[in-house]
Design an enzyme around this catalytic site. Structure first.
Site, mmCIF file in Angstrom:
data_model
loop_
_atom_site.group_PDB
_atom_site.id
_atom_site.type_symbol
_atom_site.label_atom_id
_atom_site.label_comp_id
_atom_site.label_asym_id
_atom_site.label_seq_id
_atom_site.Cartn_x
_atom_site.Cartn_y
_atom_site.Cartn_z
ATOM 1 N N THR A 132 31.939 16.139 31.548
ATOM 2 C CA THR A 132 33.043 17.096 31.807
ATOM 3 C C THR A 132 34.313 16.030 32.110
ATOM 4 O O THR A 132 34.205 14.940 32.361
ATOM 5 C CB THR A 132 32.746 17.692 33.243
ATOM 6 O OG1 THR A 132 33.890 18.104 33.901
ATOM 7 C CG2 THR A 132 32.208 16.697 34.317
ATOM 8 N N ASP A 133 35.403 16.726 31.805
ATOM 9 C CA ASP A 133 36.798 16.110 32.072
ATOM 10 C C ASP A 133 36.740 15.932 33.216
ATOM 11 O O ASP A 133 37.761 14.950 33.782
ATOM 12 C CB ASP A 133 37.745 17.024 31.439
ATOM 13 C CG ASP A 133 37.865 18.290 32.194
ATOM 14 O OD1 ASP A 133 37.174 18.493 33.197
ATOM 15 O OD2 ASP A 133 38.960 19.037 31.749
ATOM 16 N N GLU A 134 36.239 16.353 34.449
ATOM 17 C CA GLU A 134 36.305 16.045 35.968
ATOM 18 C C GLU A 134 36.121 14.628 36.429
ATOM 19 O O GLU A 134 36.516 13.971 37.184
ATOM 20 C CB GLU A 134 35.522 17.187 36.702
ATOM 21 C CG GLU A 134 36.016 18.345 36.553
ATOM 22 C CD GLU A 134 35.632 19.381 37.485
ATOM 23 O OE1 GLU A 134 35.415 19.113 38.469
ATOM 24 O OE2 GLU A 134 35.432 20.779 37.017
ATOM 25 N N TYR A 156 30.730 16.676 43.136
ATOM 26 C CA TYR A 156 30.330 16.932 41.562
ATOM 27 C C TYR A 156 30.815 15.915 40.487
ATOM 28 O O TYR A 156 30.226 15.518 39.723
ATOM 29 C CB TYR A 156 30.666 18.382 41.260
ATOM 30 C CG TYR A 156 30.723 18.739 39.706
ATOM 31 C CD1 TYR A 156 29.458 18.837 39.056
ATOM 32 C CD2 TYR A 156 31.958 18.736 39.045
ATOM 33 C CE1 TYR A 156 29.381 19.069 37.632
ATOM 34 C CE2 TYR A 156 31.752 19.099 37.702
ATOM 35 C CZ TYR A 156 30.621 19.119 36.997
ATOM 36 O OH TYR A 156 30.654 19.420 35.932
ATOM 37 N N LYS A 160 28.508 13.443 38.212
ATOM 38 C CA LYS A 160 28.636 13.478 36.705
ATOM 39 C C LYS A 160 29.159 12.100 36.162
ATOM 40 O O LYS A 160 28.735 11.631 35.097
ATOM 41 C CB LYS A 160 29.633 14.602 36.127
ATOM 42 C CG LYS A 160 29.212 15.946 36.447
ATOM 43 C CD LYS A 160 27.793 16.342 35.841
ATOM 44 C CE LYS A 160 27.955 16.334 34.287
ATOM 45 N NZ LYS A 160 26.765 16.690 33.572
HETATM 46 P P1 TYD Z 1 36.228 26.492 38.701
HETATM 47 O O1 TYD Z 1 35.664 27.445 37.971
HETATM 48 O O2 TYD Z 1 35.401 26.101 39.984
HETATM 49 O O3 TYD Z 1 36.237 24.999 37.849
HETATM 50 P P2 TYD Z 1 36.647 23.584 38.271
HETATM 51 O O4 TYD Z 1 37.000 23.337 39.806
HETATM 52 O O5 TYD Z 1 35.457 22.694 37.935
HETATM 53 O O6 TYD Z 1 37.748 23.432 37.443
HETATM 54 O O7 TYD Z 1 37.659 26.450 39.232
HETATM 55 C C1 TYD Z 1 38.706 26.650 38.286
HETATM 56 C C2 TYD Z 1 39.762 26.535 38.878
HETATM 57 O O8 TYD Z 1 40.079 27.719 39.638
HETATM 58 C C3 TYD Z 1 40.152 25.386 39.951
HETATM 59 O O9 TYD Z 1 41.530 24.702 39.892
HETATM 60 C C4 TYD Z 1 39.717 26.068 41.326
HETATM 61 C C5 TYD Z 1 40.437 27.540 41.204
HETATM 62 N N1 TYD Z 1 39.479 28.519 41.805
HETATM 63 C C6 TYD Z 1 40.136 29.518 42.610
HETATM 64 O O10 TYD Z 1 41.572 29.228 42.749
HETATM 65 N N2 TYD Z 1 39.432 30.290 43.400
HETATM 66 C C7 TYD Z 1 38.212 30.499 43.245
HETATM 67 O O11 TYD Z 1 37.668 31.310 43.992
HETATM 68 C C8 TYD Z 1 37.451 29.595 42.443
HETATM 69 C C9 TYD Z 1 36.002 29.667 42.124
HETATM 70 C C10 TYD Z 1 38.281 28.791 41.624
#
Ligand code: TYD
Length: 348
Positions: A132-134, A156, A160
């Protein structure tokens, strides 16, 4: 090619299985623990298709189970590992689960590849790790390149990153044929409703509030799952051993823009949005450069708007699929993650 797909009953895994079986003569074994995030029903479309079903076998099991993994790896020409605990918020609530699957599980798979009987004709068994890019951490300047240092900031992302480092170490130490893909934020059909895009689609369908973290200005690059699955295939076939390949889509959007696109396609009002307390350690932006995978001939095919529209349509048409996943265990998670946040929220 005979491919062992670990986590092939999950979101990205099941789409990879479907598209790869549909475009090659490969056969596959899917190994999947069927946690809350995976489902036997995710393979139903393949199993109902007479041209694909005979080339697929399903085994329920855990990548941490060395015996099962050794037996299955022995019968495979390549291993694609999509099995992972992928949700940042859950990894904050329960980091040990991420550590187990994303690190110990990867190690178990690498050991199985290292010790498996040799393939005929001196062929090497390839191991592809889906990452992942994370792992790069937030991007403050130019998009991250594969050579950049890792700076993960959530449990997480840390797990990774550790999985990636074990994978690269197996190449350096034991000369294993490994490749790593680092995908952008992926969305599309069959994604568990805990993630931003399906959470907001399904909540909006039900007229429930959409919990937007913080100021909603966090930026992600959004890739459609079909494009991500095809990029994995490209790296499996053409990637150089020991190399990492970023998989960006070039569709960087703030969370408020993603939310707007979802609501517009559903014809639902912005008044559903709630500004809730931010995720701790929330990364502001992810962005990656994609020259390396472009040199293998892959480029993303799906425009953001088309991808979101088709995803919204899929969730509209597959209500039984997602309602089943929003069960009692979901209610407990939802309360823990959002209960207090929504009680103290402000309107969008
Ligand atoms: P997510 O789908 O959890 O992916 P990641 O954190 O791995 O990028 O979240 C995507 C983006 O959306 C992230 O900036 C967090 C935001 N988010 C919200 O604002 N509200 C939420 O309920 C969730 C699940 C994520």
């Amino acid at each position: 090619m005979r491919i062992l797909v670990c986590g092939g009953a999950g979101f990205i895994g099941s789409r990879f299985v479907e598209r790869r079986l549909g475009s090659t003569d490969d056969s596959m074994i899917v190994l999947d623990r069927l946690t809350y995030a995976g489902g036997r029903d995710n393979l139903e479309a393949v199993e109902a298709d007479q041209s694909l079903a005979p080339r697929l076998r399903f085994v329920e099991g855990d990548i941490c189970d060395a015996e099962t993994v050794a037996r299955l790896v022995a019968d495979a020409d390549a291993v694609v590992n999509v099995a992972a605990e992928t949700h940042v918020d859950r990894s904050i609530l329960d980091p040990a689960a991420a550590l187990r699957t994303n690190v110990v599980g990867v190690h178990a798979l690498l050991e199985a590849v290292r010790t498996a009987p040799a393939l005929p004709d001196g062929r090497r068994r390839r191991y592809l790790q889906v990452s992942t890019d994370e792992v790069y951490g937030p991007c403050e300047g130019d998009p991250h390149r594969e050579t950049d240092a890792l700076a993960p900031r959530s449990p997480y992302a840390a797990s990774k990153a550790a999985g990636d480092l074990f994978t690269l170490a197996a190449h350096e130490t034991h000369d294993l044929d490994v490749v790593i893909t680092r995908g952008a934020n992926t969305y599309g059909r069959r994604q568990h409703p805990e993630k931003l895009v399906p959470l907001f689609i399904t909540n909006a369908i039900d007229g429930q509030p959409l919990p937007l973290y913080g100021d909603g200005q966090q930026r992600r690059d959004w890739i459609f799952v079909d494009d991500h699955a095809d990029a994995i295939s490209t790296v499996l076939d053409g990637g150089e051993a020991g190399s990492i390949y970023n998989i960006p889509a070039g569709h960087e959007r703030a969370n408020v823009e993603v939310t707007r696109a979802i609501l517009d396609h559903l014809g639902r009002p912005w008044s559903l949005v709630r500004r809730v307390e931010d995720r701790p350690g929330h990364d502001r932006r992810y962005a990656m450069a994609g020259e390396r995978i472009a040199s293998l001939g892959w480029s993303p095919a799906t425009a953001f708007d088309d991808g979101i529209r088709s995803t919204v349509d899929w969730y509209r048409e597959h209500e039984a699929w997602w309602r089943q996943r929003r069960d009692r265990a979901w209610d407990d998670y939802y309360e823990q993650q959002y209960g207090r946040r929504l009680a103290t929220a402000t309107t969008g």
